[in-house]
Design a protein around this motif. Structure first.
Motif, PDB file in Angstrom:
ATOM      1  N   ASP A 137       0.328   0.393  -8.526  1.00  0.00           N
ATOM      2  CA  ASP A 137      -0.337   0.432  -9.663  1.00  0.00           C
ATOM      3  C   ASP A 137      -1.371   1.785  -9.691  1.00  0.00           C
ATOM      4  OD1 ASP A 137       0.890  -1.153 -11.327  1.00  0.00           O
ATOM      5  OD2 ASP A 137      -0.969  -2.725 -11.299  1.00  0.00           O
ATOM      6  N   GLU A 138      -2.346   1.613  -8.736  1.00  0.00           N
ATOM      7  CA  GLU A 138      -3.022   2.733  -8.416  1.00  0.00           C
ATOM      8  C   GLU A 138      -2.606   4.161  -8.327  1.00  0.00           C
ATOM      9  OE1 GLU A 138      -7.012   0.038  -6.517  1.00  0.00           O
ATOM     10  OE2 GLU A 138      -5.390   1.387  -5.176  1.00  0.00           O
ATOM     11  N   ILE A 139      -1.413   4.008  -7.663  1.00  0.00           N
ATOM     12  CA  ILE A 139      -0.828   5.485  -7.445  1.00  0.00           C
ATOM     13  C   ILE A 139       0.068   5.849  -8.625  1.00  0.00           C
ATOM     14  CG2 ILE A 139       1.137   6.121  -5.813  1.00  0.00           C
ATOM     15  CD1 ILE A 139      -1.478   5.893  -4.445  1.00  0.00           C
ATOM     16  N   GLN A 140       0.473   5.062  -9.202  1.00  0.00           N
ATOM     17  CA  GLN A 140       1.229   5.291 -10.569  1.00  0.00           C
ATOM     18  C   GLN A 140       0.456   5.949 -11.570  1.00  0.00           C
ATOM     19  OE1 GLN A 140       3.810   2.010 -11.137  1.00  0.00           O
ATOM     20  NE2 GLN A 140       5.565   3.255 -12.034  1.00  0.00           N
ATOM     21  N   ASN A 141      -0.878   5.389 -11.384  1.00  0.00           N
ATOM     22  CA  ASN A 141      -1.865   6.103 -12.464  1.00  0.00           C
ATOM     23  C   ASN A 141      -2.739   7.183 -11.877  1.00  0.00           C
ATOM     24  OD1 ASN A 141      -1.147   4.122 -14.771  1.00  0.00           O
ATOM     25  ND2 ASN A 141      -1.886   2.559 -13.375  1.00  0.00           N
ATOM     26  N   ASN A 142      -2.296   7.787 -10.772  1.00  0.00           N
ATOM     27  CA  ASN A 142      -3.353   8.616 -10.234  1.00  0.00           C
ATOM     28  C   ASN A 142      -3.050  10.113 -10.645  1.00  0.00           C
ATOM     29  OD1 ASN A 142      -4.063  10.818  -8.062  1.00  0.00           O
ATOM     30  ND2 ASN A 142      -4.686   8.993  -6.972  1.00  0.00           N
TER      31      ASN A 142
ATOM     32  N   THR B  17       0.859  -1.055  -0.024  1.00  0.00           N
ATOM     33  CA  THR B  17      -0.120   0.015  -0.008  1.00  0.00           C
ATOM     34  C   THR B  17       0.818   1.300   0.046  1.00  0.00           C
ATOM     35  OG1 THR B  17      -1.547  -1.063   1.362  1.00  0.00           O
ATOM     36  CG2 THR B  17      -1.690   1.234   1.179  1.00  0.00           C
TER      37      THR B  17
ATOM     38  N   ALA C 175      -3.610  10.911  -1.698  1.00  0.00           N
ATOM     39  CA  ALA C 175      -4.053   9.517  -2.386  1.00  0.00           C
ATOM     40  C   ALA C 175      -3.532   8.205  -1.539  1.00  0.00           C
ATOM     41  CB  ALA C 175      -3.377   9.560  -3.778  1.00  0.00           C
ATOM     42  N   LYS C 176      -4.247   7.262  -1.533  1.00  0.00           N
ATOM     43  CA  LYS C 176      -3.807   5.989  -1.099  1.00  0.00           C
ATOM     44  C   LYS C 176      -4.209   4.794  -2.119  1.00  0.00           C
ATOM     45  CE  LYS C 176      -5.197   6.724   3.775  1.00  0.00           C
ATOM     46  NZ  LYS C 176      -6.287   6.578   4.757  1.00  0.00           N
ATOM     47  N   GLY C 177      -3.398   3.903  -2.114  1.00  0.00           N
ATOM     48  CA  GLY C 177      -3.704   2.498  -3.060  1.00  0.00           C
ATOM     49  C   GLY C 177      -2.658   1.687  -3.256  1.00  0.00           C
ATOM     50  N   THR C 178      -2.630   0.945  -3.897  1.00  0.00           N
ATOM     51  CA  THR C 178      -1.815  -0.108  -4.367  1.00  0.00           C
ATOM     52  C   THR C 178      -0.556   0.772  -5.356  1.00  0.00           C
ATOM     53  OG1 THR C 178      -2.861  -0.670  -6.553  1.00  0.00           O
ATOM     54  CG2 THR C 178      -3.243  -1.936  -4.605  1.00  0.00           C
TER      55      THR C 178
END
Ligand SMILES: Nc1ncnc2c1ncn2[C@@H]1O[C@H](COP(=O)(O)OP(=O)(O)OP(=O)(O)O)[C@@H](O)[C@H]1O
Length: 246
Positions: free
Chosen positions: A228-233, A212, A223-226
């Motif tokens: 992948d989610e962070i890289q694409n945020n 995480t 922002a919070k996430g995996t």
């Protein structure tokens, strides 16, 4: 395992930590990243107990530890490494880790150490140094070993206190690219034994090893996430715009 609830820290008029709510799950690597001045070190110090929050709470295994000191948190099972190395430069590499091992066992305060206990501590310190890849340097004065090895010793000292939760403050800062890769691999292996909170400036360091990621900017979690989610945020991309660390 570790939670924060609406954690705030002010320095005068500046709100360096602004209502930070985190949930670090047992057995995971939870990274906290953010650009320069985002409030990472302040948050790390709040988790480690260097200073108390202005408001909000820090919970460790559901217990409110907001007002607990660094030493009390260490005894509860929270180990930490520092961005600025915390070694005793005159002592040998092994002595530095032995001291950390004694913090938890209480032998540091005992006049009646037994040979067996001392040898147990020596063995434990050597095993930790071996794990961190610096056993060959065990008898060198800690202040004379290369910088990358000092950072590894920092982490070894944190492990010596037998933590359940390991707080790592920018463990790769100032390291060569090769040492950085070695440290990332070590953190990955440490995660098999400890829950890890990793404070980092460089996005690329955390991408391959984190479960995480929480992103800080201006003291707030944006922002919070995996990974992948962070890289694409898009909000995260904007926060890092102009930085060479993406
Ligand atoms: N002791 C202090 N007194 C006053 N202001 C402080 C103090 N410590 C930090 N700050 C301020 O709080 C803000 C957050 O600083 P902090 O060091 O936590 O950020 P950071 O994300 O760790 O930055 P960096 O990556 O540059 O180390 C900054 O504006 C900083 O100037």
């Amino acid at each position: 395992m570790l939670q924060t609830q609406l954690l705030c820290k002010s320095f005068g008029a500046l709100l360096a930590t602004n209502e930070v709510t985190l949930n670090v799950r047992q057995g995971t690597i939870h990274s906290i990243i953010g650009p320069n001045g985002a409030g990472k070190t302040t948050l790390f110090n709040l988790l480690a107990g260097v200073f108390p929050p202005t408001s909000g709470k820090v919970l460790f295994k559901k217990e409110d530890i907001s007002m607990r000191t660094v030493h009390e948190r260490c005894l509860l099972g929270i180990g930490r490494s520092f961005q600025v190395t915390s070694i005793f430069p005159e002592l040998s590499v092994a002595e530095n880790v032995r001291l950390a091992c004694q913090t938890k066992s209480g032998l540091g305060r005992s006049l009646f150490r037994t040979a067996a206990s001392n040898s147990e501590i020596n063995d434990r310190a050597d095993a930790i140094l071996d794990f961190m890849g610096i056993l060959a340097l065990r008898d060198e004065p800690a202040g004379t070993i290369p910088y990358g090895s000092q950072r590894s010793l920092d982490v070894a000292i944190a492990i010596g206190t037998e933590p359940e939760l390991l707080l790592l403050d920018e463990p790769t800062s100032g390291m060569s690219p090769d040492d950085t890769l070695r440290m990332i691999d070590l953190i990955d292996r440490l995660a098999e034994r400890f829950t890890i909170v990793l404070i980092e400036h460089h996005m690329n360091v955390v991408m391959s090893i984190s479960d995480t990621i929480s992103v800080l900017q201006g003291g707030k979690i944006i922002a919070k996430g995996t990974p992948d989610e962070i890289q694409n945020n898009d909000i995260v991309k904007k926060a890092y715009l102009g930085e060479s660390t993406w």
